[in-house]
Design a protein around this motif. Structure first.
Motif, PDB file in Angstrom:
ATOM      1  N   GLY A   1       0.798  -1.220   0.000  1.00  0.00           N
ATOM      2  CA  GLY A   1       0.000   0.000   0.000  1.00  0.00           C
ATOM      3  C   GLY A   1       0.829   1.268   0.000  1.00  0.00           C
ATOM      4  O   GLY A   1       0.287   2.366  -0.071  1.00  0.00           O
ATOM      5  N   GLY A   2       2.150   1.122   0.074  1.00  0.00           N
ATOM      6  CA  GLY A   2       3.036   2.292   0.069  1.00  0.00           C
ATOM      7  C   GLY A   2       3.162   2.889  -1.323  1.00  0.00           C
ATOM      8  O   GLY A   2       2.641   2.339  -2.301  1.00  0.00           O
ATOM      9  N   ARG A   3       3.834   4.009  -1.406  1.00  0.00           N
ATOM     10  CA  ARG A   3       4.010   4.690  -2.686  1.00  0.00           C
ATOM     11  C   ARG A   3       5.479   4.965  -2.922  1.00  0.00           C
ATOM     12  O   ARG A   3       6.198   5.343  -2.004  1.00  0.00           O
ATOM     13  CB  ARG A   3       3.241   6.004  -2.688  1.00  0.00           C
ATOM     14  N   ASN A   4       5.878   4.787  -4.157  1.00  0.00           N
ATOM     15  CA  ASN A   4       7.227   5.104  -4.609  1.00  0.00           C
ATOM     16  C   ASN A   4       7.115   5.835  -5.938  1.00  0.00           C
ATOM     17  O   ASN A   4       6.119   5.677  -6.653  1.00  0.00           O
ATOM     18  CB  ASN A   4       8.051   3.824  -4.790  1.00  0.00           C
ATOM     19  N   PRO A   5       8.121   6.627  -6.301  1.00  0.00           N
ATOM     20  CA  PRO A   5       8.055   7.355  -7.574  1.00  0.00           C
ATOM     21  C   PRO A   5       7.954   6.392  -8.760  1.00  0.00           C
ATOM     22  O   PRO A   5       8.717   5.422  -8.845  1.00  0.00           O
ATOM     23  CB  PRO A   5       9.370   8.131  -7.614  1.00  0.00           C
ATOM     24  N   ALA A   6       7.023   6.652  -9.649  1.00  0.00           N
ATOM     25  CA  ALA A   6       6.777   5.762 -10.788  1.00  0.00           C
ATOM     26  C   ALA A   6       8.029   5.551 -11.633  1.00  0.00           C
ATOM     27  O   ALA A   6       8.271   4.440 -12.108  1.00  0.00           O
ATOM     28  CB  ALA A   6       5.643   6.315 -11.651  1.00  0.00           C
ATOM     29  N   HIS A   7       8.838   6.585 -11.809  1.00  0.00           N
ATOM     30  CA  HIS A   7      10.005   6.466 -12.677  1.00  0.00           C
ATOM     31  C   HIS A   7      11.093   5.569 -12.093  1.00  0.00           C
ATOM     32  O   HIS A   7      12.027   5.194 -12.791  1.00  0.00           O
ATOM     33  CB  HIS A   7      10.577   7.848 -12.987  1.00  0.00           C
ATOM     34  N   ALA A   8      10.964   5.194 -10.824  1.00  0.00           N
ATOM     35  CA  ALA A   8      12.000   4.409 -10.161  1.00  0.00           C
ATOM     36  C   ALA A   8      11.588   2.961  -9.907  1.00  0.00           C
ATOM     37  O   ALA A   8      12.353   2.213  -9.305  1.00  0.00           O
ATOM     38  CB  ALA A   8      12.378   5.073  -8.833  1.00  0.00           C
ATOM     39  N   THR A   9      10.408   2.555 -10.360  1.00  0.00           N
ATOM     40  CA  THR A   9       9.938   1.193 -10.088  1.00  0.00           C
ATOM     41  C   THR A   9       9.520   0.495 -11.379  1.00  0.00           C
ATOM     42  O   THR A   9       9.116   1.151 -12.349  1.00  0.00           O
ATOM     43  CB  THR A   9       8.734   1.190  -9.121  1.00  0.00           C
ATOM     44  N   GLY A  10       9.569  -0.822 -11.369  1.00  0.00           N
ATOM     45  CA  GLY A  10       9.128  -1.578 -12.529  1.00  0.00           C
ATOM     46  C   GLY A  10       7.658  -1.383 -12.807  1.00  0.00           C
ATOM     47  O   GLY A  10       7.252  -1.126 -13.944  1.00  0.00           O
ATOM     48  N   VAL A  11       6.823  -1.498 -11.780  1.00  0.00           N
ATOM     49  CA  VAL A  11       5.379  -1.299 -11.958  1.00  0.00           C
ATOM     50  C   VAL A  11       5.105   0.112 -12.468  1.00  0.00           C
ATOM     51  O   VAL A  11       4.310   0.312 -13.390  1.00  0.00           O
ATOM     52  CB  VAL A  11       4.617  -1.576 -10.643  1.00  0.00           C
TER      53      VAL A  11
END
Length: 133
Positions: free
Chosen positions: A8-18
């Protein structure tokens, strides 16, 4: 090894595969992508994080061409990830992604790539091929 990501956490889109899968689907033309990036800062979570808009655009094009995205220790040092697009609501229409993450010293990103067909098989009809959308 401790991971900072949580369900349920959030990470920057540009830094993750998903995130890259979702960006690659949403921004299929450079104009829309440039509008999204705008003056936004693509923050570095690790030394490997792509923070340049041109490099990220090339990564999204590559994601669409090969049908999956990679996170090569871009979000978390020591963790590599492969992500594939999925269709949850309308068959063949990308509206999500699933990733498989691994500790880099145990499982290399190249071994994740070698198992991409197995990963897609596990997802069955949910898996979507970018080249067909």
């Amino acid at each position: 090894m401790r991971l900072t990501s949580v369900i349920g956490g959030r990470n920057p889109a540009h830094a993750t595969g998903v995130g890259k899968v979702l960006l690659a689907e949403r921004y299929r033309d450079r104009g829309g992508f440039d509008d999204w990036v705008g003056a936004r800062s693509l923050t570095a979570r690790t030394q490997a994080t792509v923070t340049n808009a041109d490099a990220l655009w090339r990564e999204l094009e590559l994601c669409r061409a090969r049908g999956y995205a990679l996170d090569e220790q871009e979000s978390e040092v020591g963790v590599e990830c492969i992500a594939v697009p999925i269709a949850l609501h309308v068959p063949g229409r990308i509206d999500g992604a699933v990733s498989v993450s691994a500790i880099a010293v145990r499982t290399s990103v190249s071994s994740l790539i070698r198992r991409i067909d197995e990963i897609r098989d596990e997802l069955g009809s949910l898996a979507v091929d970018f080249s067909r959308t």
